[in-house]
Design an enzyme around this catalytic site. Structure first.
Site: not given
Length: 772
Positions: A678, A721
């Site tokens: 990511s 996140k």
């Protein structure tokens, strides 16, 4: 037939029926009954006796009384006390209650009396034959029951009137109240005669069957007595040989087997093993093995189950009172309960709760067990690597024992507990077998109704067990095992959720645990917020609970030492109890910089921000990567560099630039391992920024993977996140467009004060990221 009606006081009898010709006494204590008797005594002493359908009814109406009863003469009334009379009556004739005329002060009914001519069409010889037949049947009944009285028999033999004969026999037989009422309910004398003959014949048949059964039982008892004598002789022989314990234990096993709720197949198997145990010498090595096996089989709840609750409101109340948030988990459990309440037997779901540590996965399972009224069994699978831990050892091995699933059922004592398979992602495999593969049968609803443990060797039904598994990550769970479970993600808590959990649950729990009363300690809301942000860095609330426990311990000590009656914890004096603030959130940079980009990462402990730094220096075209990066991240960095080189001409970067310069990519906190798909767009942006000397916005963070052609791929762990970005005071977050559906499922609380921008290609990313 000729009918005539008369009005009589009605006495409603409870659990009693009076037949014509019967002399009986009974006690009355109801006001309406006492007044009915008194009224009868003032007149012709006649009453109508009728049975109540429900003896519990205190004030009977028409519909509460039988249709047929007996007109009786009150012979004697004795006053036992102020409210109780003992009445003696003689039944005169059968009557039918037409309706109740008056209900106050006593029941007064219109009674229809029918003159019976049903036998008038028969000849005297036919009537005599019927009479003889009934007398013969009654005589046989008296002989069979040994309850006949010679005087009564002689009296009955002399009766010529059929009506009187039927009544006399009915009175002198041992009949239930329902049978007596059934005689009264017969329409006429002919039907009463037929009914009585059939009843006596049936009773004679029942008596014959009983005699046959008694003979069989007696022969069986004789056989048992013979076995008893032989067993006693064998017992003496065993005592001489010092082997008497096995026999006593075997008898005890047989007693337990009789009480065991199990199928015929299981009982036969256990019986066979007990007989084997009896025949083996006490000092034999096999003796202990078989005894242990029998004890395990007898301890299993084969067909014993607890009764689940179907109360949705109660279950919801329990779940809400013990846990804050976790909406998906609660909804799924309530869905299951709703199905069970309308279906006789719904399939028990196999739920896997996945999320960071401390988010309440294990404790929610205990709350679910309480809500459903199920027994709770916890099986920890962390570090289990032997298949036998699940399936059990074969009995041929020394020290063999059942697997953890069977032991869990034994400890629960029922076949339908809630079984928590804790840390299912931390099982492993070695040369002894694959634990995950052994769990496939356990967690497959299509085949776990006949789960076979190697030790038990008999199919055990696990289909009624409600399995709940917990895991921190799905990546280590094999796909076939994961396919058998319904995955529910338990994501990180927001600061607001942590605040509510601490305020409503943790503070009260730790105060009680440490012996503090309600008013002895108060923690302000600002102090709680500071503990959450400054003293803990976690996805769950386990560390938060430890800090609250630490405050409680120090408060108890302070109460004892300084004799204070109340301690108040606020933002100012918090450091006195917990020390200096250990964590400082890695806030967003104040100024836009070249080659520094803020990325977002997911870890098993929650979300975090990663500041990726890139420096370009004169060299020979080498690329250096530091910060303890994993293979996936290193490959992403190589892809990022290739993509940047492919678009360099758009930014006027000479082709020979990369041959004359070295690129160094670093992720701070080099001691912490980092890996995952990511950080692609973050590294690409950082490299391009460093090469082109263009600044990157300081208030922006991003997450997403990149391809060689610059497409942005979707990622996971978005909630964690975004919470990390929010904690770092990031204003704008770049998210792959394909993750839009995941963003839409998040609570408003998570997205508050964040500007989400969706990107499809690196061009979209660069247009937002590079300062203009």
């Amino acid at each position: 037939m000729e009918n005539y009606n008369k009005n009589l006081p009605v006495i409603a009898l409870r659990n009693l029926t009076v037949l014509p010709g019967m002399m009986i006494h009974f006690d009355v204590n109801r006001d309406i009954t006492i007044k009915a008797v008194e009224n009868a005594m003032l007149g012709d002493q006649m009453v109508f006796l009728v049975t109540q359908k429900d003896p519990e009814v205190e004030e009977p109406k028409d519909e509460d009384l039988e249709a047929y009863g007996t007109i009786a003469l009150v012979k004697q009334v004795i006053k036992l006390s102020e409210d109780v009379l003992r009445v003696m009556v003689v039944g005169i004739q059968r009557g039918e209650l037409v309706y109740i005329e008056e209900e106050e002060p006593f029941l007064l009914g219109e009674i229809e009396v029918t003159e019976d001519f049903s036998l008038n069409m028969l000849s005297p010889l036919e009537i005599k034959a019927m009479s003889e037949q009934l007398k013969k049947l009654y005589e046989l009944y008296c002989v069979a029951t040994n309850k006949g009285n010679s005087k009564v028999l002689l009296k009955i033999q002399d009766i010529e009137n059929m009506d009187k004969l039927v009544n006399e026999i009915a009175i002198n037989m041992v009949l239930t109240q329902d049978e007596q009422q059934a005689i009264l309910d017969q329409e006429n004398l002919a039907s009463r005669y037929e009914f009585l003959c059939i009843m006596i014949s049936e009773k004679l048949q029942i008596l014959d069957y009983r005699k046959e059964l008694e003979k069989k039982i007696k022969s069986h008892i004789d056989k048992n007595q013979r076995e008893y004598v032989l067993r006693e002789q064998l017992k003496v022989i065993r005592e001489e040989l010092g082997e008497d314990d096995s026999e006593d234990e075997a008898e005890q096993f047989f007693k337990e087997l009789k009480k065991l709720k199990a199928s015929k197949e299981v009982k036969e198997k256990i019986k066979k093993e007990i007989n084997r145990y009896k025949s083996i010498a006490a000092n034999s090595a096999e003796n202990a093995v078989i005894r242990s096996y029998i004890e395990n089989l007898l301890a299993l709840p084969w067909d014993k189950e607890s009764k689940d609750t179907n109360d949705l409101k109660k279950a919801k109340k329990v779940l809400e009172s013990e846990h804050y948030g976790l909406t998906k988990v609660k909804d799924r459990i309530l869905d299951y309960l709703a199905v069970r309440s309308v279906a006789e037997k719904g399939d028990a779901p196999i739920i896997c709760l996945v999320g960071p540590p401390g988010t309440g996965k294990t404790s929610i399972a205990r709350s679910v067990a309480t809500a459903l009224n199920k027994k709770y069994v916890r099986i920890c699978l962390g570090g289990v690597r032997d298949e036998a831990e699940i399936r059990g050892h074969r009995r041929t091995y020394i020290g063999a024992m059942p697997g953890r699933i069977i032991n869990g059922l034994k400890s629960a004592g029922v076949k339908n507990p809630l079984m928590l398979l804790d840390e299912i992602d931390k099982t492993s495999s070695d040369y002894k077998g694959d634990t995950s593969s052994a769990l496939l049968e356990v967690l497959d609803s299509e085949q776990n109704n006949k789960f076979v443990d190697h030790y038990v060797e008999l199919p055990v039904d696990l289909s009624d067990v409600l399995f709940i598994a917990t895991a921190n990550s799905l990546s280590t769970i094999p796909r076939p095992l994961l396919d058998r479970m319904e995955v529910i993600e338990v994501s990180s808590y927001t600061e607001n959720e942590k605040h509510h959990i601490a305020k409503e649950f943790l503070v009260k729990k730790q105060m009680k645990k440490n012996g503090l009363k309600n008013k002895e300690l108060t923690i302000s809301e600002k102090a709680l917020d500071k503990i959450i942000t400054g003293y803990t860095r976690e996805a769950g609330v386990r560390g938060l609970e430890r800090k609250i426990a630490e405050i409680c311990r120090k408060s108890v000590r302070e109460v004892i030492e300084s004799e204070k009656k109340q301690i108040r914890i606020n933002e100012k004096n918090l450091s006195k109890y917990l020390g200096k603030v250990p964590y400082d959130i890695n806030m967003a940079n104040e100024e836009d910089e070249v080659g520094i980009v803020r990325g977002l990462a997911w870890t098993s402990a929650g979300g975090d921000t990663l500041q990726i730094e890139v420096n370009v220096m004169p060299g020979k075209g080498k690329m250096q990567m530091t910060g303890k990066m994993g293979d996936v991240m290193k490959e992403s960095a190589q892809i990022a560099l290739s993509y940047v080189r492919s678009i360099s001409n758009e930014y006027d970067v000479p082709a020979e630039y990369y041959e004359k310069h070295d690129i160094h990519l670093h992720i701070p906190e080099g001691a912490v391992p980092k890996d995952g798909p990511s950080a692609g767009i973050t590294m690409t942006t950082a490299i391009l920024s460093a090469v082109t000397k263009k600044k990157v916005r300081a208030d922006l963070a991003m997450t997403g993977e990149v391809t060689l052609r610059g497409k942005v791929l979707p990622i996971g762990g978005l909630k964690e996140k975004l919470l990390a970005a929010k904690a770092a005071h990031i204003k704008t977050v770049l998210v792959p467009k394909k993750n839009k559906k995941d963003i839409e499922e998040l609570d408003i609380e998570v997205l508050e004060k964040l500007e989400i921008e969706y990107v499809e290609t690196m061009k979209d990313v660069l247009s937002f990221a590079l300062a203009h």
